[in-house]
Design an enzyme around this catalytic site. Structure first.
Site, PDB file in Angstrom:
ATOM      1  N   HIS A 177       3.854  28.915 -36.689  1.00  0.00           N
ATOM      2  CA  HIS A 177       4.969  28.380 -37.475  1.00  0.00           C
ATOM      3  C   HIS A 177       4.890  28.992 -38.876  1.00  0.00           C
ATOM      4  O   HIS A 177       5.898  29.409 -39.420  1.00  0.00           O
ATOM      5  CB  HIS A 177       4.911  26.854 -37.503  1.00  0.00           C
ATOM      6  CG  HIS A 177       6.080  26.234 -38.204  1.00  0.00           C
ATOM      7  ND1 HIS A 177       7.373  26.435 -37.792  1.00  0.00           N
ATOM      8  CD2 HIS A 177       6.162  25.449 -39.310  1.00  0.00           C
ATOM      9  CE1 HIS A 177       8.202  25.786 -38.601  1.00  0.00           C
ATOM     10  NE2 HIS A 177       7.501  25.180 -39.541  1.00  0.00           N
ATOM     11  N   CYS A 206      13.219  22.213 -38.511  1.00  0.00           N
ATOM     12  CA  CYS A 206      12.685  23.556 -38.290  1.00  0.00           C
ATOM     13  C   CYS A 206      12.280  23.798 -36.837  1.00  0.00           C
ATOM     14  O   CYS A 206      11.934  24.924 -36.480  1.00  0.00           O
ATOM     15  CB  CYS A 206      11.491  23.774 -39.206  1.00  0.00           C
ATOM     16  SG  CYS A 206      11.783  23.147 -40.855  1.00  0.00           S
ATOM     17  N   PHE A 212       9.929  19.214 -40.286  1.00  0.00           N
ATOM     18  CA  PHE A 212      10.034  18.003 -41.090  1.00  0.00           C
ATOM     19  C   PHE A 212      10.512  16.894 -40.161  1.00  0.00           C
ATOM     20  O   PHE A 212      11.328  17.125 -39.263  1.00  0.00           O
ATOM     21  CB  PHE A 212      11.043  18.190 -42.227  1.00  0.00           C
ATOM     22  CG  PHE A 212      10.471  18.870 -43.442  1.00  0.00           C
ATOM     23  CD1 PHE A 212       9.168  19.328 -43.465  1.00  0.00           C
ATOM     24  CD2 PHE A 212      11.250  19.043 -44.574  1.00  0.00           C
ATOM     25  CE1 PHE A 212       8.647  19.951 -44.596  1.00  0.00           C
ATOM     26  CE2 PHE A 212      10.747  19.658 -45.711  1.00  0.00           C
ATOM     27  CZ  PHE A 212       9.440  20.111 -45.722  1.00  0.00           C
ATOM     28  N   LYS A 231       7.457  34.959 -39.990  1.00  0.00           N
ATOM     29  CA  LYS A 231       8.289  34.451 -41.098  1.00  0.00           C
ATOM     30  C   LYS A 231       8.019  35.218 -42.389  1.00  0.00           C
ATOM     31  O   LYS A 231       8.870  35.242 -43.280  1.00  0.00           O
ATOM     32  CB  LYS A 231       8.015  32.966 -41.344  1.00  0.00           C
ATOM     33  CG  LYS A 231       8.720  32.016 -40.381  1.00  0.00           C
ATOM     34  CD  LYS A 231       8.655  30.585 -40.886  1.00  0.00           C
ATOM     35  CE  LYS A 231       9.292  29.595 -39.898  1.00  0.00           C
ATOM     36  NZ  LYS A 231       8.432  29.333 -38.728  1.00  0.00           N
ATOM     37  N   GLU A 288      -1.791  23.796 -39.626  1.00  0.00           N
ATOM     38  CA  GLU A 288      -1.553  24.537 -38.381  1.00  0.00           C
ATOM     39  C   GLU A 288      -2.841  25.221 -37.912  1.00  0.00           C
ATOM     40  O   GLU A 288      -3.160  25.209 -36.718  1.00  0.00           O
ATOM     41  CB  GLU A 288      -0.446  25.585 -38.565  1.00  0.00           C
ATOM     42  CG  GLU A 288      -0.185  26.374 -37.278  1.00  0.00           C
ATOM     43  CD  GLU A 288       1.056  27.256 -37.348  1.00  0.00           C
ATOM     44  OE1 GLU A 288       1.554  27.506 -38.461  1.00  0.00           O
ATOM     45  OE2 GLU A 288       1.521  27.696 -36.268  1.00  0.00           O
ATOM     46  N   HIS A 304      12.454  31.925 -43.088  1.00  0.00           N
ATOM     47  CA  HIS A 304      12.560  30.682 -42.336  1.00  0.00           C
ATOM     48  C   HIS A 304      14.036  30.396 -42.069  1.00  0.00           C
ATOM     49  O   HIS A 304      14.778  30.041 -42.966  1.00  0.00           O
ATOM     50  CB  HIS A 304      11.926  29.546 -43.133  1.00  0.00           C
ATOM     51  CG  HIS A 304      11.699  28.308 -42.319  1.00  0.00           C
ATOM     52  ND1 HIS A 304      12.365  28.049 -41.150  1.00  0.00           N
ATOM     53  CD2 HIS A 304      10.855  27.254 -42.507  1.00  0.00           C
ATOM     54  CE1 HIS A 304      11.960  26.887 -40.654  1.00  0.00           C
ATOM     55  NE2 HIS A 304      11.042  26.382 -41.463  1.00  0.00           N
TER      56      HIS A 304
END
Lengths: 417, 79
Positions: free
Chosen positions: A305, A166, A403, A337, A316, A342
């Site tokens: 994010h 990502c 990830f 997002k 976050e 995403h």
């Protein structure tokens, strides 16, 4: 070290809303979701998920048939975004005298040409065919997008792709930024593209239990970052590109400068493949601020994010609280997002574009589906839940956390005009 | 279907080439058929007729060469 300033002179994307770049940003500011229900006819069980698609994208008309025929959809989306960004920057598509031998491409893609190989498996295993089109290799190779971009614009310098889940295109943009800043490259095309609707890919994400559910009615509000009732992320396809250019080179040719990229930092949690850790994100944010010569007090907006997963969002916010301390309560944060979904390897790029436009247009788009619905575990920053233009916006950050534990943040500065 | 019609169909479908440009003397390269697209054209041809082209086959240069090659192979298959 001699450091050059880095201008953003071109912005382009394939908009999930179907329109152009101003339309894309206007809809984000208006809080309009691009998420719809995706229902396929796949065997043995169709995909039935909220998804962000680019249904209006016609590769043959945008790229021309011969070029489109040589590309998988991830490369088509990337090339289309790159054409839009390049045309926006005002340079001719083919070199016209000035050497482009040190100009390059740094692209981001998490999945690359997965769809081309998936089509191959379908031909072999479902349709019982014994062989595949010889184009499958060039369609499926993960560096297809950057290679096509270099060929189309005649760019003779580095041409590479970054695969960092990502954070792929955030890291691609950061690495491109460093090459222009150091003087290694005069111009870099950067961005990302991905096509996560490959059947096995979407099924795999479902199995991980991080995809938000939704049907025809509920899908537009399926992605709810930082909300108490968030149910997970929403995948999307797309392509987004920026042209990064040596500041003096841009000035000399009278280019329009959309914004300045001033900092980049990247770190790894080095602890767990999928459970994010605030410490790694804090180091990434700190590295970005240091790289840009900024302090937390300089930051007027953070594009989070914010994927809307149960685990990711509070971590976050914890990282932002640690970095911004007493200032966090007044730090405007939003997760776009919630509207554009995403885009995996294109996520960092589409959010970088949103962040640059925040500074250019002096308006912050909201996190939708959040008003009155904040998870206490995500509290502590100034969550923007409807468009805001109440104060000057000079510097902004865009976060990308992947990830694998890779973290990246980009810092942008508004241009005085 | 005559071989030349198959070539026309393929080039129109894959490369957007107007059928009236696909005439026997036309160079395949001029119509946008590079080495990769030639492989794809051969593949489509094999697929359509259920045959396998010999590996050492001479690469045709013109539409006429290609049509003659295809006609020969189809004729061989039917005898």
């Amino acid at each position: 070290m001699d450091r050059r300033r880095v201008a953003i002179t071109g912005i382009g994307l394939v908009s999930p809303y179907g329109g152009d770049l101003p339309d894309f940003f206007a809809r984000l500011v208006a809080g309009e979701s691009a998420i719809h229900h995706l229902l396929t006819d796949d065997l043995p069980r169709p995909l039935s998920i909220p998804f962000v698609a680019c249904p209006g994208f016609d590769p043959d008309s945008v790229l021309g048939k011969p070029l489109a025929a040589m590309m998988d959809r991830f490369a088509q989306l990337g090339m289309a975004a790159a054409f839009a960004a390049w045309d926006d920057c005002g340079l001719p598509r083919r070199p016209d005298g000035e050497s482009r031998d040190d100009w390059g491409v740094a692209w981001g893609t998490a999945l690359g040409g997965t769809l081309a190989y998936e089509n191959g498996y379908r031909e072999l295993w479902q349709k019982g065919r014994e062989r595949l089109s010889p184009l499958t290799v060039v369609l499926g190779m993960n560096n297809a997008a950057n290679a096509h971009i270099s060929i189309q614009f005649g760019l003779g310098g580095v041409s590479m792709s970054h695969t960092v889940a990502c954070a792929s295109s955030a890291i691609a943009i950061g690495e491109a930024f460093r090459r222009v800043r150091s003087g290694e490259a005069t111009v870099m095309v950067s961005g990302g593209s991905d096509v996560p609707q490959a059947y096995a890919v979407a099924r795999a994400w479902e199995a991980l239990r991080v995809l938000a559910p939704g049907d025809g009615e509920t899908s537009p509000a399926a992605c709810r970052p930082f909300a108490a009732d968030r149910r997970g992320l929403v995948l999307g396809e797309g392509g987004a590109a920026l042209v990064l250019e040596d500041w003096d080179h841009a000035l000399a040719r009278g280019a329009r400068i959309h914004g300045e990229i001033v900092g980049y930092g990247t770190t790894c949690d080095h602890s767990h493949l999928v459970r994010p850790e605030a410490a790694g994100q804090i180091r990434a944010l700190g590295a970005t601020l240091a790289d840009a010569g900024l302090t937390p007090a300089d930051i007027d907006y953070v594009n989070a994010h914010g994927t809307a997963t149960a685990e990711g969002d509070p971590v976050e916010i914890a990282a932002l609280l640690a970095v911004f301390g007493d200032l966090a309560g007044g730090l405007p944060v939003s997760a776009t997002k919630s509207m554009h979904g995403h885009l995996l390897g294109a996520a960092g790029a589409i959010e970088a574009i949103a962040t640059v436009l925040v500074l250019r247009e002096q308006v912050i788009p909201p996190t939708i589906n959040l008003a009155g619905n904040l998870d206490p575990a995500c509290a502590g920053v100034d969550h923007v839940t409807s468009a805001r233009r109440d104060r000057p916006l000079r510097v902004a950050l865009s976060n990308s956390f992947a990830f694998g534990g890779s973290n990246a943040a980009l810092a942008f500065r508004a241009v005085n005009r | 279907m005559a071989s030349i019609d198959l070539i026309r169909e393929f080039l129109q479908d894959r490369l957007g080439v107007e059928p009236e440009k696909v005439v026997p003397p036309a160079l395949l390269a001029d119509l946008g058929v590079d080495s990769l697209m030639m492989l794809e054209l051969m593949f489509a041809f094999e697929d359509r007729f259920g045959i396998t082209l010999a590996r050492g086959l001479k690469t045709p240069r013109t539409v006429g060469d290609m049509a003659a090659l295809m006609d020969g192979l189809i004729a061989g298959q039917n005898t």
